[in-house]
Scaffold this motif. Structure first.
Motif, mmCIF file in Angstrom:
data_model
loop_
_atom_site.group_PDB
_atom_site.id
_atom_site.type_symbol
_atom_site.label_atom_id
_atom_site.label_comp_id
_atom_site.label_asym_id
_atom_site.label_seq_id
_atom_site.Cartn_x
_atom_site.Cartn_y
_atom_site.Cartn_z
ATOM 1 N N UNK A 288 -1.019 10.679 -3.013
ATOM 2 C CA UNK A 288 -0.472 9.320 -3.025
ATOM 3 C C UNK A 288 0.725 9.177 -2.105
ATOM 4 N N UNK A 289 1.603 10.180 -2.088
ATOM 5 C CA UNK A 289 2.778 10.134 -1.223
ATOM 6 C C UNK A 289 2.386 10.212 0.257
ATOM 7 N N UNK A 290 1.374 11.040 0.570
ATOM 8 C CA UNK A 290 0.918 11.163 1.958
ATOM 9 C C UNK A 290 0.284 9.864 2.438
ATOM 10 N N UNK A 291 -0.530 9.247 1.584
ATOM 11 C CA UNK A 291 -1.114 7.954 1.928
ATOM 12 C C UNK A 291 -0.026 6.878 2.007
ATOM 13 N N UNK A 292 0.957 6.991 1.133
ATOM 14 C CA UNK A 292 2.063 6.035 1.146
ATOM 15 C C UNK A 292 2.908 6.126 2.403
ATOM 16 N N UNK A 293 2.926 7.309 3.042
ATOM 17 C CA UNK A 293 3.653 7.476 4.296
ATOM 18 C C UNK A 293 3.137 6.509 5.355
ATOM 19 N N UNK A 294 1.827 6.299 5.358
ATOM 20 C CA UNK A 294 1.197 5.350 6.276
ATOM 21 C C UNK A 294 1.818 3.967 6.144
ATOM 22 N N UNK A 295 1.899 3.466 4.930
ATOM 23 C CA UNK A 295 2.448 2.140 4.697
ATOM 24 C C UNK A 295 3.921 2.051 5.021
ATOM 25 N N UNK A 296 4.675 3.115 4.724
ATOM 26 C CA UNK A 296 6.114 3.087 4.993
ATOM 27 C C UNK A 296 6.397 3.021 6.491
ATOM 28 N N UNK A 297 5.658 3.806 7.286
ATOM 29 C CA UNK A 297 5.861 3.808 8.742
ATOM 30 C C UNK A 297 5.529 2.436 9.318
ATOM 31 N N UNK A 298 4.446 1.847 8.836
ATOM 32 C CA UNK A 298 4.059 0.519 9.319
ATOM 33 C C UNK A 298 5.128 -0.508 8.967
ATOM 34 N N UNK B 229 0.816 -1.208 0.000
ATOM 35 C CA UNK B 229 0.000 0.000 0.000
ATOM 36 C C UNK B 229 0.850 1.258 0.000
ATOM 37 N N UNK B 230 2.052 1.159 0.579
ATOM 38 C CA UNK B 230 2.969 2.291 0.568
ATOM 39 C C UNK B 230 3.429 2.601 -0.854
ATOM 40 N N UNK B 231 3.765 1.539 -1.580
ATOM 41 C CA UNK B 231 4.219 1.726 -2.958
ATOM 42 C C UNK B 231 3.043 2.017 -3.882
ATOM 43 N N UNK B 232 1.904 1.354 -3.621
ATOM 44 C CA UNK B 232 0.761 1.444 -4.518
ATOM 45 C C UNK B 232 0.264 2.850 -4.806
ATOM 46 N N UNK B 233 -0.117 3.631 -3.770
ATOM 47 C CA UNK B 233 -0.615 4.976 -4.046
ATOM 48 C C UNK B 233 0.420 5.882 -4.695
ATOM 49 N N UNK B 234 1.688 5.754 -4.266
ATOM 50 C CA UNK B 234 2.732 6.583 -4.865
ATOM 51 C C UNK B 234 2.883 6.265 -6.350
ATOM 52 N N UNK B 235 2.950 4.956 -6.666
ATOM 53 C CA UNK B 235 3.029 4.536 -8.071
ATOM 54 C C UNK B 235 1.723 4.885 -8.794
ATOM 55 N N UNK B 236 0.608 4.733 -8.075
ATOM 56 C CA UNK B 236 -0.691 5.063 -8.661
ATOM 57 C C UNK B 236 -0.759 6.512 -9.098
ATOM 58 N N UNK B 237 -0.229 7.418 -8.268
ATOM 59 C CA UNK B 237 -0.213 8.831 -8.641
ATOM 60 C C UNK B 237 0.582 9.071 -9.910
ATOM 61 N N UNK B 238 1.712 8.349 -10.044
ATOM 62 C CA UNK B 238 2.536 8.469 -11.252
ATOM 63 C C UNK B 238 1.792 7.914 -12.469
ATOM 64 N N UNK B 239 1.116 6.762 -12.284
ATOM 65 C CA UNK B 239 0.374 6.147 -13.392
ATOM 66 C C UNK B 239 -0.750 7.063 -13.871
ATOM 67 N N UNK B 240 -1.476 7.666 -12.912
ATOM 68 C CA UNK B 240 -2.563 8.580 -13.284
ATOM 69 C C UNK B 240 -2.010 9.745 -14.086
ATOM 70 N N UNK B 241 -0.871 10.293 -13.640
ATOM 71 C CA UNK B 241 -0.266 11.444 -14.321
ATOM 72 C C UNK B 241 0.175 11.095 -15.742
ATOM 73 N N UNK B 242 0.697 9.876 -15.929
ATOM 74 C CA UNK B 242 1.260 9.506 -17.234
ATOM 75 C C UNK B 242 0.303 8.724 -18.126
ATOM 76 N N UNK B 243 -0.491 7.821 -17.544
ATOM 77 C CA UNK B 243 -1.333 6.933 -18.351
ATOM 78 C C UNK B 243 -2.831 7.147 -18.151
ATOM 79 N N UNK B 244 -3.196 7.884 -17.117
ATOM 80 C CA UNK B 244 -4.614 8.052 -16.816
ATOM 81 C C UNK B 244 -5.101 6.966 -15.859
#
Length: 411
Positions: free
Chosen positions: A254-264, A154-169
């Motif tokens: 995405x990065x803020x939500x990803x912070x949750x997963x990284x701390x866990x 989940x930490x990687x997912x939202x961060x990568x998701x934000x990138x995917x939305x920006x580049x691929x929709x």
């Protein structure tokens, strides 16, 4: 620093290889669930649904989750956890890919219901598998490892998701979700087939007690419903708060939500290992976790400073880190006197029911009352859940007193 590093590694020792494989499968699967945190944004931005439409779609999400959890528990007790996990992962992957082609309100309600119906049959089966692959003394740490996998994904997912939305929709998210579920299925077949895996603590009860006769469990159920109700705001109303009130981009959200997963990922295992050695009961630790989660909403109303978003996320994360592993362990212990699939199903249903009401109510509240009033209500609901846990402590204390002469399996 070196000693700290080795102490951290020591917290992972003794877990079975099957638990590690299950964690990896969960990691692959969870890394792909990047649609979920962005679902409210996708529905309002890409499909131009209103917040009220999104609220009802989220209720269908929750209904599917409840039905899937119940069905998963029944099927697990009947045909076994392996078959349920395999079918759930494969079908979920196919359904996620198909969901991107649905663009009507009624169609999306049906589509998200079916996705969650199939996806959440996995949860009770996974919990029973986890219990079977873990020695009794390792169960809480095994649960924590699975949560680490979930949150690393989940930490990687939202961060990568934000990138995917920006580049691929947004359509790219559905493809990634689907493909990762299918990859997780392939891994499951290759490493956790019954002929290749070793069961170390399979519980079979000749005359199982029905979960419906377990008073303490239902008090616990209410408290977990309340916890889930407010916790889930971080995945539906909170992203809208970040965007509408603090004007964060999808990438920053995405990065803020990803912070949750990284701390866990970094802190939960040593925290749980330390708490296990403490004098505190599972019930008290769940109480404290819920207190911190409620506090995470209260602080948002104290200031408009953008840094409070990080403080709120930290409070919620610590509360989650404490409440989830010990609530799961609480159910595993009580399930030893009944059908494991049934107990784990209703544990999952507590959170699935939160999906039905939590997302809908949260979105309706911010639409009618605004964010500040909504956060105050969430704080109030956390107090209700805490009161339920105080009652649970009294009931458990009474049970232990009554069973003191004998050795209880769920003491």
């Amino acid at each position: 620093m070196k000693k700290l590093y080795f102490n951290y590694l020591d917290t992972f020792k003794g877990l079975s290889k099957e638990v590690w494989w299950l964690a990896l499968i969960t990691l692959i699967n969870r890394a792909g669930t990047m649609v979920i945190p962005f679902l409210s944004l996708y529905l309002t931005k890409s499909l131009e649904f209103t917040k009220i439409d999104v609220a009802w779609i989220m209720s269908c999400f929750g209904l599917g989750s409840v039905a899937g959890s119940w069905l998963g528990g029944k099927l697990t007790d009947k045909i076994g956890y392996y078959k349920v996990m395999k079918a759930s992962l494969l079908l979920t992957g196919l359904l996620f890919i198909a969901l991107q082609f649905v663009d009507t309100f009624s169609g999306f309600c049906i589509g998200i219901f079916l996705v969650m119906l199939v996806a959440d049959t996995f949860r009770p089966a996974m919990f029973v598998a986890l219990s079977a692959y873990s020695k009794p003394e390792n169960k809480i740490r095994s649960v924590t490892l699975i949560r680490l996998a979930i949150n690393l994904g989940f930490s990687a997912g939202p961060a990568v998701g934000g990138i995917i939305i920006t580049s691929l929709g947004y359509s790219g998210l559905f493809w990634v979700d689907g493909v990762t579920c299918i990859l997780a299925t392939i891994l499951l077949i290759n490493v956790l087939h019954p002929k290749k895996s070793k069961v170390v603590d399979e519980v079979k009860v000749e005359n199982p007690v029905s979960v419906f006769s377990d008073k303490a469990f239902w008090i616990f159920f209410v408290s977990m419903f309340m916890f889930g109700f407010i916790f889930l705001q971080y995945f539906s109303t909170m992203p809208l708060y970040y965007k509408d009130e603090h004007h964060l981009s999808e990438l920053k959200i995405g990065l803020l939500l990803g912070l949750n997963g990284f701390i866990i990922f970094a802190l939960e295992m040593p925290l749980i290992a330390w708490l296990q050695k403490s004098k505190y009961s599972k019930e008290f630790l769940m109480f404290f976790g819920l207190f911190l989660t409620g506090l995470s909403f209260l602080v948002l109303n104290l200031t408009g400073w953008i840094g409070v978003l990080i403080i709120g996320m930290l409070l919620m994360t610590i509360g989650e880190m404490i409440a989830f592993p010990f609530s799961n362990a609480f159910v595993m212990d009580r399930a030893k006197k009944g059908n494991q699939g049934e107990y784990m199903a209703y544990y999952s249903i507590a959170f699935s029911a939160s999906h039905i009401f939590g997302h809908n109510a949260g979105l309706q509240l911010i639409d009618k009352l605004g964010f500040d009033s909504t956060w105050s209500i969430m704080t109030g609901l956390s107090i209700v859940g805490m009161l339920a846990l105080l009652l649970l402590m009294r009931v458990i204390k009474k049970e232990k007193h009554e069973l003191k002469p004998s050795n209880s399996a769920f003491n």
